[in-house]
Scaffold this motif. Sequence first.
Motif, short mmCIF file in Angstrom:
data_model
loop_
_atom_site.label_atom_id
_atom_site.label_comp_id
_atom_site.label_asym_id
_atom_site.label_seq_id
_atom_site.Cartn_x
_atom_site.Cartn_y
_atom_site.Cartn_z
N LEU A 20 15.51 113.01 34.23
CA LEU A 20 14.49 112.04 33.83
C LEU A 20 13.46 111.84 34.93
O LEU A 20 12.25 111.79 34.68
N SER A 21 13.93 111.76 36.17
CA SER A 21 13.01 111.65 37.31
C SER A 21 12.09 112.86 37.38
O SER A 21 10.88 112.73 37.60
N ALA A 22 12.66 114.05 37.17
CA ALA A 22 11.85 115.28 37.21
C ALA A 22 10.80 115.29 36.10
O ALA A 22 9.67 115.74 36.30
N CYS A 23 11.16 114.77 34.92
CA CYS A 23 10.19 114.70 33.80
C CYS A 23 9.02 113.79 34.15
O CYS A 23 7.86 114.13 33.87
N LEU A 24 9.32 112.67 34.75
CA LEU A 24 8.25 111.73 35.12
C LEU A 24 7.39 112.28 36.26
O LEU A 24 6.16 112.14 36.25
N LYS A 25 8.02 112.94 37.22
CA LYS A 25 7.26 113.52 38.33
C LYS A 25 6.36 114.66 37.85
O LYS A 25 5.27 114.87 38.39
N ARG A 26 6.83 115.38 36.84
CA ARG A 26 6.01 116.46 36.28
C ARG A 26 4.72 115.91 35.69
O ARG A 26 3.68 116.59 35.69
N GLU A 27 4.76 114.66 35.22
CA GLU A 27 3.57 114.00 34.70
C GLU A 27 2.81 113.24 35.79
O GLU A 27 1.91 112.46 35.50
N TYR A 29 3.87 110.87 37.87
CA TYR A 29 4.17 109.46 38.10
C TYR A 29 4.97 109.31 39.38
O TYR A 29 5.68 110.23 39.81
N ASP A 30 4.84 108.16 39.97
CA ASP A 30 5.56 107.84 41.21
C ASP A 30 6.97 107.37 40.84
O ASP A 30 7.12 106.39 40.11
N VAL A 31 7.98 108.07 41.32
CA VAL A 31 9.37 107.77 40.94
C VAL A 31 10.23 107.63 42.18
O VAL A 31 10.15 108.46 43.10
N GLN A 32 11.06 106.60 42.19
CA GLN A 32 12.11 106.52 43.21
C GLN A 32 13.45 106.35 42.50
O GLN A 32 13.53 105.77 41.40
N VAL A 33 14.49 106.90 43.10
CA VAL A 33 15.83 106.85 42.51
C VAL A 33 16.77 106.18 43.50
O VAL A 33 16.78 106.53 44.69
N ILE A 34 17.56 105.23 43.01
CA ILE A 34 18.52 104.52 43.85
C ILE A 34 19.92 104.79 43.32
O ILE A 34 20.23 104.48 42.16
N VAL A 123 6.14 105.37 29.41
CA VAL A 123 5.43 105.15 30.68
C VAL A 123 3.95 105.46 30.52
O VAL A 123 3.09 104.73 31.04
N ARG A 124 3.65 106.51 29.79
CA ARG A 124 2.23 106.88 29.59
C ARG A 124 1.48 105.75 28.87
O ARG A 124 0.37 105.37 29.25
N ILE A 161 12.94 121.62 29.57
CA ILE A 161 13.36 120.49 30.41
C ILE A 161 13.34 120.92 31.87
O ILE A 161 13.90 121.97 32.22
N PRO A 162 12.72 120.15 32.75
CA PRO A 162 12.66 120.57 34.17
C PRO A 162 14.03 120.50 34.84
O PRO A 162 14.95 119.83 34.35
N PHE A 163 14.14 121.18 35.96
CA PHE A 163 15.37 121.14 36.73
C PHE A 163 15.57 119.74 37.32
O PHE A 163 14.62 118.97 37.47
N GLN A 164 16.80 119.45 37.66
CA GLN A 164 17.13 118.14 38.22
C GLN A 164 16.34 117.87 39.51
O GLN A 164 16.08 118.78 40.29
N ASP A 165 16.02 116.60 39.70
CA ASP A 165 15.27 116.18 40.89
C ASP A 165 16.24 115.98 42.06
O ASP A 165 17.00 115.01 42.09
N TYR A 166 16.21 116.91 42.99
CA TYR A 166 17.02 116.80 44.20
C TYR A 166 16.14 116.70 45.45
O TYR A 166 16.57 117.07 46.54
#
Length: 470
Positions: A20-27, A29-34, A123-124, A161-166
């Motif tokens: 999900l983070s990777a999907c948002l970053k592809r668009e 958007y600023d994303v942080q994961v905790i 988000v959009r 679907i994008p690869f996982q955000d690592y």
Amino acid sequence: MKVTLISPYKMVWSPGIRILSACLKREEYDVQVIFLPGDFTDKYEDTVLDEVVKLSVSSDLIGITLMTNFFDKAVQITQKLKESLSIPVIWGGIHPTIRPEECLDYADIVCRGEGEESVVELVRKMEKGQNYYNVKGMEFKVNGKIVKNQIRPLIRDMDSIPFQDYTYDEHYILSEGYIRKMDEMVLKKYLGGAYEIMATRGCAYGCAYCCNNTLNELHSNQRIVRKRSIDNIIKELMWVKKKLPFIECIKFDDDHFFTYTLKEIKEFCNEYKKNIGLTMHITGAHPNTISREKLSLLVDADLVFIRIGIQTGNERTKKLYGRNQTNRKVEEAVRIINSFRNKIRLPQYDIILDNPWEVDEDLIKTLMFLTKLPAPYYLELLSLTFYPETQLYEKAKREGIIHDDLEEVYRKPEYHTCKKHYLNGLFFLLKEYVQRGENIPTKTMFLLTNRVLRKLKISWLLYKVLCAKN
């Protein structure tokens, strides 16, 4: 637009939230994961929640993923956020998908089903100031009223679907009592050298005790199982080798890896040996899909661990669970796996205990069946949990077996904690024997389980002798 995503799970793999983070970053958007790892029975310290609030203060949307047994943790995090911030909170994952109204008692928004497309659309629209209460796959609480939308169709093209955000930027983790910025050393510690990946989505079996039983009903008019292309899988793993050089093992954690055709598995193994060359685990194999040809290719590509759900060896319980495998098919699959015992580490076979509808004879049939399986193997013994809205949950509710969902389901102790009684004790005794390469002979198990000998305490004495030999 800034989105904060929070995972309360014990492990930091959490592929759903990373995708999900990777999907948002592809668009863009600023994303942080905790990541807030810990046992679901533990509560967070106030100091930890204060740090979560500080990290989230500049967000426009906060998302929390949860399964049923992490409900209390999600509530605790959400309540703290709402005490301090006026930022909308969205819940997603299995539990919000099956019990959205309950979740809307705490969250402002609930995502039902696969969230990649729904959350990006949400988000959009939020960013553009548009009406977002019509986003498919979402439910909202607005002025005390619930707004429901249709569930979005399942994603058909898995390669889209994008690869996982690592990435390490804007990733944080609860470690040693406080939240710190993620870095390679911390990630290495928590991943334990393994990278978790899913080659397929969905499960066609929908066993009566499993969340897939409920999810399949939600998407009953669609093709449930979807596969990624071999090329797409290999590209992700090549990226992993480059990005995470400390990874030593690839863990395929989905239910249908063996539904790839023999041709596809041959292609996968050739590319895997050429480009990846790491040990491999497959944790979701069904006895009906195992074949010697497929397994041989995977072992040659360095498959070293496999897990199969057997669950029971008696026909009455199989019917109750909706398990369509025969004991003969299970035995055949286990013997195929055992023929590679010099290359595959202890395979894991799962069995479910604490079934309130099973009588002694049902358990004895499973014990007798297990004595026929060639050792060594690891026997994983699980306590039956009634996950909400599954067929077994509904049956247990109707029959008065469950009285309090929160205490008896959501807060049920770890599902590895089985009830203590004689027949369960035999399963644990058998576990010790098969793990070291022995088995309890069928005749001995007959003596251990014989009703007359048990009444005379002779079985108990034999049990104590076998325990002493352990």
